[in-house]
Write a protein that holds these residues in place. Sequence first.
Motif, PDB file in Angstrom:
ATOM      1  N   THR A   5       0.831  -1.202   0.000  1.00 22.73           N
ATOM      2  CA  THR A   5       0.000   0.000   0.000  1.00 22.73           C
ATOM      3  C   THR A   5       0.870   1.259   0.000  1.00 22.73           C
ATOM      4  N   ARG A   6       1.931   1.227   0.818  1.00 21.76           N
ATOM      5  CA  ARG A   6       2.842   2.383   0.829  1.00 21.76           C
ATOM      6  C   ARG A   6       3.514   2.575  -0.520  1.00 21.76           C
ATOM      7  N   LYS A   7       3.884   1.480  -1.140  1.00 21.35           N
ATOM      8  CA  LYS A   7       4.538   1.549  -2.451  1.00 21.35           C
ATOM      9  C   LYS A   7       3.573   2.140  -3.492  1.00 21.35           C
ATOM     10  N   LEU A   8       2.334   1.728  -3.468  1.00 24.83           N
ATOM     11  CA  LEU A   8       1.332   2.284  -4.390  1.00 24.83           C
ATOM     12  C   LEU A   8       1.086   3.760  -4.121  1.00 24.83           C
ATOM     13  N   ASN A   9       1.078   4.139  -2.855  1.00 23.51           N
ATOM     14  CA  ASN A   9       0.895   5.558  -2.514  1.00 23.51           C
ATOM     15  C   ASN A   9       2.050   6.407  -3.054  1.00 23.51           C
ATOM     16  N   ARG A  10       3.275   5.880  -2.927  1.00 23.21           N
ATOM     17  CA  ARG A  10       4.435   6.618  -3.464  1.00 23.21           C
ATOM     18  C   ARG A  10       4.353   6.731  -4.976  1.00 23.21           C
ATOM     19  N   LEU A  11       3.985   5.669  -5.642  1.00 22.22           N
ATOM     20  CA  LEU A  11       3.831   5.711  -7.103  1.00 22.22           C
ATOM     21  C   LEU A  11       2.707   6.670  -7.489  1.00 22.22           C
ATOM     22  N   SER A  12       1.643   6.666  -6.712  1.00 27.57           N
ATOM     23  CA  SER A  12       0.527   7.577  -6.971  1.00 27.57           C
ATOM     24  C   SER A  12       0.966   9.025  -6.773  1.00 27.57           C
ATOM     25  N   ASP A  13       1.757   9.283  -5.737  1.00 24.03           N
ATOM     26  CA  ASP A  13       2.274  10.644  -5.494  1.00 24.03           C
ATOM     27  C   ASP A  13       3.197  11.079  -6.628  1.00 24.03           C
ATOM     28  N   ARG A  14       4.044  10.150  -7.088  1.00 20.67           N
ATOM     29  CA  ARG A  14       4.942  10.478  -8.199  1.00 20.67           C
ATOM     30  C   ARG A  14       4.146  10.776  -9.470  1.00 20.67           C
ATOM     31  N   GLY A  15       3.118  10.000  -9.707  1.00 21.59           N
ATOM     32  CA  GLY A  15       2.276  10.227 -10.883  1.00 21.59           C
ATOM     33  C   GLY A  15       1.564  11.564 -10.811  1.00 21.59           C
ATOM     34  N   ALA A  16       1.083  11.920  -9.637  1.00 24.15           N
ATOM     35  CA  ALA A  16       0.415  13.217  -9.463  1.00 24.15           C
ATOM     36  C   ALA A  16       1.410  14.357  -9.660  1.00 24.15           C
ATOM     37  N   ALA A  17       2.605  14.198  -9.135  1.00 26.36           N
ATOM     38  CA  ALA A  17       3.634  15.222  -9.309  1.00 26.36           C
ATOM     39  C   ALA A  17       3.985  15.374 -10.782  1.00 26.36           C
ATOM     40  N   LEU A  18       4.076  14.249 -11.487  1.00 32.49           N
ATOM     41  CA  LEU A  18       4.369  14.302 -12.917  1.00 32.49           C
ATOM     42  C   LEU A  18       3.275  15.042 -13.676  1.00 32.49           C
ATOM     43  N   VAL A  19       2.041  14.784 -13.349  1.00 32.52           N
ATOM     44  CA  VAL A  19       0.916  15.464 -14.005  1.00 32.52           C
ATOM     45  C   VAL A  19       0.956  16.965 -13.708  1.00 32.52           C
ATOM     46  N   VAL A  20       1.232  17.336 -12.468  1.00 32.44           N
ATOM     47  CA  VAL A  20       1.310  18.756 -12.096  1.00 32.44           C
ATOM     48  C   VAL A  20       2.447  19.443 -12.837  1.00 32.44           C
ATOM     49  N   VAL A  21       3.603  18.811 -12.910  1.00 36.26           N
ATOM     50  CA  VAL A  21       4.758  19.394 -13.610  1.00 36.26           C
ATOM     51  C   VAL A  21       4.457  19.528 -15.098  1.00 36.26           C
ATOM     52  N   LEU A  22       3.864  18.499 -15.702  1.00 36.69           N
ATOM     53  CA  LEU A  22       3.528  18.585 -17.130  1.00 36.69           C
ATOM     54  C   LEU A  22       2.505  19.687 -17.397  1.00 36.69           C
ATOM     55  N   ALA A  23       1.534  19.841 -16.511  1.00 36.62           N
ATOM     56  CA  ALA A  23       0.547  20.910 -16.665  1.00 36.62           C
ATOM     57  C   ALA A  23       1.206  22.278 -16.551  1.00 36.62           C
ATOM     58  N   ALA A  24       2.137  22.422 -15.615  1.00 36.27           N
ATOM     59  CA  ALA A  24       2.845  23.696 -15.448  1.00 36.27           C
ATOM     60  C   ALA A  24       3.697  24.005 -16.679  1.00 36.27           C
ATOM     61  N   VAL A  25       4.370  22.999 -17.203  1.00 35.38           N
ATOM     62  CA  VAL A  25       5.188  23.196 -18.411  1.00 35.38           C
ATOM     63  C   VAL A  25       4.308  23.566 -19.596  1.00 35.38           C
ATOM     64  N   ALA A  26       3.162  22.901 -19.730  1.00 33.90           N
ATOM     65  CA  ALA A  26       2.246  23.217 -20.828  1.00 33.90           C
ATOM     66  C   ALA A  26       1.726  24.644 -20.700  1.00 33.90           C
ATOM     67  N   LEU A  27       1.360  25.050 -19.480  1.00 35.95           N
ATOM     68  CA  LEU A  27       0.868  26.419 -19.255  1.00 35.95           C
ATOM     69  C   LEU A  27       1.951  27.438 -19.569  1.00 35.95           C
ATOM     70  N   LEU A  28       3.170  27.174 -19.139  1.00 31.78           N
ATOM     71  CA  LEU A  28       4.284  28.078 -19.414  1.00 31.78           C
ATOM     72  C   LEU A  28       4.558  28.176 -20.915  1.00 31.78           C
ATOM     73  N   THR A  29       4.455  27.053 -21.613  1.00 33.34           N
ATOM     74  CA  THR A  29       4.659  27.045 -23.068  1.00 33.34           C
ATOM     75  C   THR A  29       3.604  27.897 -23.765  1.00 33.34           C
ATOM     76  N   VAL A  30       2.360  27.754 -23.351  1.00 33.24           N
ATOM     77  CA  VAL A  30       1.283  28.557 -23.942  1.00 33.24           C
ATOM     78  C   VAL A  30       1.515  30.039 -23.674  1.00 33.24           C
ATOM     79  N   MET A  31       1.948  30.372 -22.470  1.00 34.85           N
ATOM     80  CA  MET A  31       2.204  31.785 -22.144  1.00 34.85           C
ATOM     81  C   MET A  31       3.347  32.357 -22.974  1.00 34.85           C
TER      82      MET A  31
END
Length: 108
Positions: free
Chosen positions: A5-31
């Motif tokens: 369960t802890r391992k899945l939570n860490r993978l889930s946190d990493r996936g969420a961080a990746l999505v947030v970073v990609l969204a920020a990069v996409a927003l910055l690119t559009v700007m």
Amino acid sequence: MEHRTRKLNRLSDRGAALVVVLAAVALLTVMVIAFFVTATTEVTSSQLYTTSINTRKLAEMSVQIVKAQINAASSGGITQTWTSQPGLLRTFDNSGSPQQVYKLYSSS
């Protein structure tokens, strides 16, 4: 089970961080793209404005040249007579002799 369960939570946190970073990069690119498009539009607009001002100045300059020619030809006072015809002014002295010709056009 708890370890899994802890391992899945860490993978889930990493996936969420990746999505947030990609969204920020996409927003910055559009700007950045929006900034460059705006800058390009402003440069084009200022060039067109400069061209229109230069055109207006050239048109006004030709009118001022003709006005100056008319003033020069007609400022002789009593000692000078002048006649006009389309595109030309002629000055004469008191005896009727031609003195000077003022062209009101630019063609040779």
